[in-house]
Design a protein around this motif. Structure first.
Motif, mmCIF file in Angstrom:
data_model
loop_
_atom_site.group_PDB
_atom_site.id
_atom_site.type_symbol
_atom_site.label_atom_id
_atom_site.label_comp_id
_atom_site.label_asym_id
_atom_site.label_seq_id
_atom_site.Cartn_x
_atom_site.Cartn_y
_atom_site.Cartn_z
ATOM 1 N N GLU A 89 1.051 -12.534 6.121
ATOM 2 C CA GLU A 89 1.676 -13.111 4.824
ATOM 3 C C GLU A 89 2.438 -11.774 4.073
ATOM 4 N N GLY A 90 2.190 -10.587 4.306
ATOM 5 C CA GLY A 90 2.885 -9.378 4.027
ATOM 6 C C GLY A 90 4.330 -9.427 4.647
ATOM 7 N N LEU A 111 6.458 -12.191 3.186
ATOM 8 C CA LEU A 111 7.222 -11.827 2.026
ATOM 9 C C LEU A 111 8.136 -10.888 2.129
ATOM 10 N N VAL A 123 8.112 -17.898 0.119
ATOM 11 C CA VAL A 123 6.861 -17.205 -0.532
ATOM 12 C C VAL A 123 6.060 -18.239 -1.447
ATOM 13 N N THR A 174 -0.579 -18.766 -2.218
ATOM 14 C CA THR A 174 -1.188 -17.914 -1.132
ATOM 15 C C THR A 174 -1.110 -16.259 -1.462
ATOM 16 N N VAL A 175 -0.126 -16.087 -2.419
ATOM 17 C CA VAL A 175 -0.103 -14.281 -2.802
ATOM 18 C C VAL A 175 -1.128 -14.192 -3.608
ATOM 19 N N ARG A 176 -1.551 -15.101 -4.624
ATOM 20 C CA ARG A 176 -2.655 -14.804 -5.412
ATOM 21 C C ARG A 176 -4.088 -14.755 -4.694
ATOM 22 N N PHE A 183 -1.620 -6.177 2.717
ATOM 23 C CA PHE A 183 -0.676 -7.169 2.287
ATOM 24 C C PHE A 183 0.530 -6.749 1.659
#
Length: 551
Positions: free
Chosen positions: A133-134, A137, A365, A369-371, A384
């Motif tokens: 995920e990093g 982004l 993005v 998912t980021v949260r 991340f």
């Protein structure tokens, strides 16, 4: 021999790939047309953003799309140029020129093909989710920033910098205000179409409608916007790109980087596709073989490296695709565009394609998912964030490596804390001399990261004559852990402390014998299967010690 032949056959196309075709061909045809329409602006845009040109993008989508569909390991994967590949190719074009792209594509394709033949397809499972995920982004940010120069006019911008942040800022500082306003207007129209039209009906291709609308308006209203330009009206003839040994050496490392990215992204996309619908399992090794062949074929036709495209694959599945026919039809739709509509496609303003890619980047993005990652654990959040920052500022492959190292360090740290070493009270009623006996329970993993702590804790024991090491709860033990156990036994025995070992697991016996844990014991009878027998033996040592001191 038979096993080898079976493995080779498993990596090749088979009739079973189309087992569902009789029932799904209508859905496959519709899905293929839908994905072809979605893929057209993306193929053009990614080709231009990479520096290889719109022609390279659409040639890659056609050639690689067919080859990967036939030879790949997924029934519904759609392949072609992707945003992640653009991120890697842009600095290669800046350093070695457009002519290097085809050669890099062939070299990278061969590497991916060999990786698939060597059965390395499962390796992608070792990449942690926060790291994936990093860099997703980071790629999204880079794709978005790469479009800024297309919006700022023909003035010099970015210089020779391959860093997208620097190039974007420099192009904004040197922007032509009039051109920028026109370009932003085009982006706004495309973005509005992509966001609003699918809400009216999911089948409406918002990106294509937006591009057509901007192109028509640009033809009717005088404006300064730059266009794609002339496109070929047929596929180029396949040729092997010219090269010399020096160029080959210079491109070896970039090709390895491209191959790593192609393998990672393709396998991730295939895995995602398998989870979206019941389209049959995917074979990661065959997927690498198919993607390797696709990049080689694209390079021979003057295209760029290809990967499985997550967004287009998702559209394919959600549109009803169940077999490889859908991806083949998608390539046929793009070929039809080249054959009959090359001239009008060449009139598309670059700013319109920039709008498509900007919206695509934003959609990559997922805030939820980021949260969830940021709120999970400090280690995952750090992996991340670091991966995303390094992706944007340095390089995608470097970012993945650093992200995995960060995640690995924290995982090892957490695992080492799970190693238990504690002194236990003796069971049953106390007997005189029991204070001279120590039972040490070792549990959890015993490996290099926890070895020193275990060594210091056990060897710090004082005032005891017998130490019983309980090992029945030990799980993972590596060579370092076993070596430390042997050093503990030797250190205690050298001080006159008798060491008894209880409960060695069957899976550890060979390692303990090889490294010298069992050999370090004073007597072979100091190895026990049950604690009562070990305790009785320890008490007999204390009795002899007390008797000797009384004499």
């Amino acid at each position: 021999m038979n096993r080898t032949l079976a493995r080779v056959r498993g990596l090749l196309p088979a009739a079973a790939d189309y087992a569902l075709l009789r029932r799904s061909w209508r859905g496959d045809l519709l899905a293929g047309v839908t994905v072809g329409i979605v893929a057209l602006p993306l193929a053009l845009g990614f080709g231009i953003s990479s520096g290889a040109g719109a022609e390279a993008g659409i040639v890659t989508a056609i050639v690689a799309g067919v080859v990967a569909a036939v030879f790949g390991g997924s029934n519904v994967q759609v392949s072609g140029p992707t945003g992640a590949m653009v991120v890697v190719l842009a600095p290669i074009v800046a350093s070695h020129g457009v002519g290097a792209v085809a050669l890099v594509s062939i070299l990278a394709g061969v590497i991916v093909l060999v990786a698939g033949a060597a059965r390395l397809g499962r390796a992608v499972s070792f990449i942690p989710w926060p790291v994936i995920e990093g860099f997703t982004l980071g790629i999204a940010v880079i794709i978005f920033l790469q479009q800024v120069p297309s919006l700022t006019g023909p003035a010099p911008h970015g210089g020779s910098s391959t860093n997208v942040v620097i190039a974007a800022v420099a192009s904004l500082l040197a922007a032509d205000p009039g051109y920028l306003l026109w370009a932003l207007g085009a982006v706004a129209v495309v973005a509005a179409c992509m966001i609003l039209l699918p809400k009216l009906h999911r089948a409406i291709p918002g990106s294509l409608v937006g591009i057509v609308l901007v192109t028509v308006l640009a033809a009717l209203v005088p404006n300064p916007l730059a266009e794609i330009g002339a496109l070929p009206r047929s596929l180029p003839a396949p040729t092997f790109p010219a090269f010399d040994p020096g160029t080959l050496g210079e491109l070896a490392l970039p090709a390895l980087t491209v191959a790593a990215l192609a393998a990672i992204e393709s396998l991730l996309s295939a895995r995602v596709a398998a989870s979206l619908a019941d389209t049959g399992p995917y074979d990661p090794d065959r997927e690498l073989v198919g993607q390797g062949l696709a990049s080689v074929a694209a390079g021979l036709f003057g295209g760029m490296p290809a990967t499985g495209a997550i967004a287009r694959t998702a559209v394919n599945v959600r549109s009803g695709a169940r077999t490889r026919l859908a991806a083949v039809v998608h390539a046929a739709v793009l070929l039809l565009v080249v054959l009959v509509a090359a001239q009008p496609v060449g009139l598309i303003p670059l700013a319109a394609l920039a709008g498509v890619l900007m919206v695509t980047a934003v959609r990559m993005v997922h805030l939820a998912t980021v949260r969830s990652i940021v709120r999970s654990t400090r280690a995952d959040a750090l992996a991340f964030v670091i991966t995303a920052i390094v992706t944007i500022s340095v390089d995608l492959i470097v970012a993945v490596v650093i992200g995995m190292l960060v995640a690995g360090v924290f995982a090892i740290r957490s695992l080492s804390r799970a190693t238990g070493v504690a002194r236990e009270p003796l069971p049953g009623e106390a007997v005189a001399g029991d204070e001279r006996i120590a039972i040490i329970r070792l549990d959890g993993p015993l490996f290099f990261a926890a070895a020193d702590r275990v060594f210091d804790t056990v060897t710090a024991l004082d005032g005891v004559s017998v130490v019983i090491l309980r090992m029945s709860q030990l799980e993972l033990v590596d060579a370092t852990g076993a070596h430390v156990l042997s050093e503990i036994v030797r250190r205690l025995e050298a001080r006159g402390v008798t060491v008894l070992i209880k409960g060695v697991r069957e899976g550890h016996v060979v390692l303990f014998r090889t490294v010298g844990v069992l050999g370090a014991l004073r007597h072979h009878k100091h190895l026990f299967a049950e604690l009562p027998a070990a305790l009785a033996h320890a008490r007999s040592h204390i009795e002899r010690e007390r008797a000797a001191s009384a004499d």
